[in-house]
Scaffold this motif. Structure first.
Motif, short mmCIF file in Angstrom:
data_model
loop_
_atom_site.label_atom_id
_atom_site.label_comp_id
_atom_site.label_asym_id
_atom_site.label_seq_id
_atom_site.Cartn_x
_atom_site.Cartn_y
_atom_site.Cartn_z
N ALA A 1 29.51 -4.29 35.95
CA ALA A 1 29.86 -3.71 34.66
C ALA A 1 28.75 -2.80 34.13
CB ALA A 1 30.16 -4.82 33.66
N ILE A 2 27.48 -3.13 34.43
CA ILE A 2 26.39 -2.23 34.02
C ILE A 2 26.52 -0.90 34.75
CG2 ILE A 2 23.90 -1.89 33.95
CD1 ILE A 2 23.51 -4.80 33.51
N GLY A 3 27.08 -0.94 35.96
CA GLY A 3 27.33 0.30 36.69
C GLY A 3 28.29 1.21 35.94
N ASN A 4 29.34 0.61 35.32
CA ASN A 4 30.25 1.41 34.49
C ASN A 4 29.54 1.99 33.28
OD1 ASN A 4 32.45 -1.17 35.30
ND2 ASN A 4 32.81 0.91 35.94
N LEU A 5 28.58 1.24 32.75
CA LEU A 5 27.83 1.69 31.58
C LEU A 5 26.90 2.85 31.91
CD1 LEU A 5 26.80 1.26 28.63
CD2 LEU A 5 25.27 -0.48 29.53
N LEU A 6 26.19 2.75 33.00
CA LEU A 6 25.18 3.76 33.34
C LEU A 6 25.76 4.96 34.08
CD1 LEU A 6 22.18 1.48 34.42
CD2 LEU A 6 22.52 2.66 32.24
N ARG A 7 26.89 4.76 34.77
CA ARG A 7 27.52 5.87 35.51
C ARG A 7 29.03 5.86 35.25
NH1 ARG A 7 24.34 7.22 40.91
NH2 ARG A 7 22.31 6.32 40.47
N PRO A 8 29.44 6.12 34.02
CA PRO A 8 30.87 6.02 33.69
C PRO A 8 31.67 7.20 34.22
CG PRO A 8 29.65 6.81 31.80
CD PRO A 8 28.63 6.51 32.86
N GLY A 9 32.98 6.91 34.44
CA GLY A 9 33.89 7.99 34.81
C GLY A 9 34.66 8.50 33.61
N SER A 10 34.62 7.73 32.51
CA SER A 10 35.30 8.13 31.28
C SER A 10 34.58 7.52 30.09
CB SER A 10 36.76 7.67 31.30
OG SER A 10 36.84 6.26 31.53
N ILE A 11 34.67 8.20 28.94
CA ILE A 11 33.97 7.76 27.74
C ILE A 11 34.91 7.85 26.55
CG2 ILE A 11 32.09 8.26 26.11
CD1 ILE A 11 30.43 9.31 28.43
N GLY A 12 34.89 6.81 25.70
CA GLY A 12 35.59 6.83 24.42
C GLY A 12 34.56 6.72 23.31
N ALA A 140 20.60 7.46 27.49
CA ALA A 140 20.73 8.75 28.19
C ALA A 140 20.67 8.46 29.68
CB ALA A 140 19.63 9.70 27.78
N SER A 141 21.69 8.87 30.41
CA SER A 141 21.77 8.61 31.85
C SER A 141 21.93 9.93 32.59
CB SER A 141 22.94 7.68 32.15
OG SER A 141 23.19 7.63 33.55
N LYS A 142 20.94 10.29 33.37
CA LYS A 142 21.03 11.53 34.14
C LYS A 142 22.11 11.41 35.23
CE LYS A 142 18.24 15.05 36.42
NZ LYS A 142 16.91 15.46 36.88
N PRO A 143 22.17 10.30 36.00
CA PRO A 143 23.25 10.17 36.98
C PRO A 143 24.62 10.08 36.32
CG PRO A 143 21.46 8.65 37.48
CD PRO A 143 21.21 9.19 36.11
N GLY A 144 24.67 9.50 35.10
CA GLY A 144 25.94 9.37 34.39
C GLY A 144 26.36 10.63 33.66
N ARG A 145 25.48 11.64 33.62
CA ARG A 145 25.75 12.93 32.96
C ARG A 145 26.11 12.74 31.48
NH1 ARG A 145 30.37 15.61 36.33
NH2 ARG A 145 31.11 13.45 36.21
N TYR A 146 25.40 11.85 30.80
CA TYR A 146 25.68 11.70 29.37
C TYR A 146 24.41 11.34 28.61
CZ TYR A 146 25.57 6.54 29.48
OH TYR A 146 25.17 5.22 29.59
N ASP A 147 24.48 11.57 27.30
CA ASP A 147 23.40 11.22 26.39
C ASP A 147 24.05 10.76 25.09
OD1 ASP A 147 21.34 11.09 24.54
OD2 ASP A 147 20.51 13.07 24.99
N THR A 148 23.94 9.46 24.78
CA THR A 148 24.56 8.95 23.56
C THR A 148 23.54 8.70 22.45
OG1 THR A 148 24.41 6.61 24.20
CG2 THR A 148 26.37 7.82 24.91
#
Length: 392
Positions: A1-12, A140-148
């Motif tokens: 589940a941490i994998g989904n958090l750090l490298r998500p395929g979708s974000i809400g 902020a996750s560089k592999p996940g391409r996001y910064d919250t």
């Protein structure tokens, strides 16, 4: 589940305003980091799209379960939102930004309610997210391409570097972004603000990232641990540090009685006894920094010297002030056992060639430490540095 958090395929995300608020800043930072707009969903009734992202009227109306859901509502609205996420199975991981829960007197019942919701969902075996926060600045996750994180680019520029293998894990969001601001040349692979650790703890991230081959260096700021998590953290540090080419740097706050009181009101954790923490972590293989200056110095050293071989103890020193040369030389053997190298003939000639047009050769001899005087311009200073670095 941490994998989904750090490298998500979708974000809400919920809590986004038409005007600029925390939720809107986070949404824009997510998109600016390269996350696909078609995979970001905003819970916002009465609006079709915002910043190009599809809007839905409520959590239950999300078109599919998202890997990561960012909750930017006020503290008193977080539990009902979590209840809806679990009831309808709409998220695999959640980041709760809101403060005013466990760290605030009388607010712990809000965190307890969220823990009850998570425990209930897991007992039933329904889709139940892991939770980062609350009272956090985001991830902020560089592999996940996001910064919250909710810091706009105008206040915290995000320079992009090609090389990035540092995981920055911080109980304090402010500590995390201060390091990112002061050391912009180091772009973390992951920057995780833990906050109150309602669900996910420091050891959870360390154990997960121990299996991530891209995360080779770890810089961790801790104030206190959840019950039992200190031992789990130390075991994760031991496993990471035992691997070749990997290192864990730790700074522990909340050392004094006053600091321990401040810790409980900051991130709702128990600081513990510092001497025990240091002894256990050093035995586990961590580098424990004495102060913030040392922490930042080690961050730079670990990142920029990784993979480089030290050929000996000889060093070259240079400054444009005589007193600094003296102070540098005085501190050279202060516990480190380093020694001044002797510049070779080619190096001396190259330095003289850089200093002679400015007349500095008539003011100073070429020796180590090298005093280039305030007369040296940028070009001369850089050429001298290059000459010293090239000296075998």
């Amino acid at each position: 589940a941490i994998g989904n958090l750090l490298r998500p395929g979708s974000i809400g995300i919920v809590g986004v305003s038409e005007k600029m608020n925390i939720g809107r800043i986070i949404l824009r930072n997510i998109l600016k980091s390269g996350f696909p707009v078609e995979d970001v969903f905003v819970v916002k009734p009465g609006t079709e799209r915002i910043d190009g992202c599809l809007c839905v009227p409520s959590i239950k109306d999300l078109p599919r379960p998202v890997d990561l859901f960012v909750l930017t509502l006020g503290a008193d609205q977080c539990a009902p939102a979590m209840e809806e996420l679990v009831e309808h199975g709409k998220a695999r991981s959640v980041i709760i930004i809101a403060g005013g829960m466990g760290e605030k007197e009388g607010g712990s019942f809000l965190e307890d309610r969220i823990r009850e919701i998570l425990a209930g969902g897991r007992r039933k075996g329904v889709l139940t997210p892991v939770v980062n926060g609350g009272n956090c600045l985001g991830i902020a996750s560089k592999p996940g391409r996001y910064d919250t994180t909710f810091i706009p680019a105008t206040k915290l520029p995000r320079p992009r570097s090609q090389r990035s293998d540092l995981a920055l894990i911080s109980q304090s969001g402010a500590f995390m972004i201060c390091r990112m601001s002061k050391l912009p040349m180091i772009e973390p692979l992951y920057a995780v603000s833990l906050g109150n650790q309602i669900d996910l703890t420091a050891s959870d991230y360390m154990r997960h990232l121990a299996d991530d081959p891209d995360a080779r260096l770890f810089a961790v700021y801790m104030e206190g641990f959840r019950p039992g998590d200190g031992l789990a953290f130390a075991r994760a540090v031991r496993d990471i540090s035992a691997a070749e080419g990997r290192a864990v740097l730790v700074y522990k706050a909340g050392r004094s009685p006053e600091g321990r009181i401040a810790t409980s009101s900051h991130t709702a954790s128990v600081a513990g006894e510092y001497a025990v923490f240091r002894s256990v972590l050093e035995q586990a293989g961590a580098i424990v920094a004495d102060d913030l200056f040392e922490f930042e110095s080690f961050m730079k050293g670990l990142v920029f010297l990784e993979g480089k071989k030290v050929r000996g103890r000889r060093v070259g020193l240079m400054s444009n002030a005589g007193f600094e040369c003296v102070v540098l030389a005085d501190n050279l053997k202060n516990g480190a056992g380093l020694e001044l190298g002797v510049f070779g003939p080619e190096t001396r000639d190259r330095i003289l060639a850089a200093l002679r047009p400015l007349g500095i050769d008539r003011l100073q001899d070429v020796r180590n430490p090298l005093d280039v005087t305030p007369v040296a311009d940028d070009a001369a200073f850089c050429e001298c540095a290059r000459a010293i670095l090239a000296d075998p």
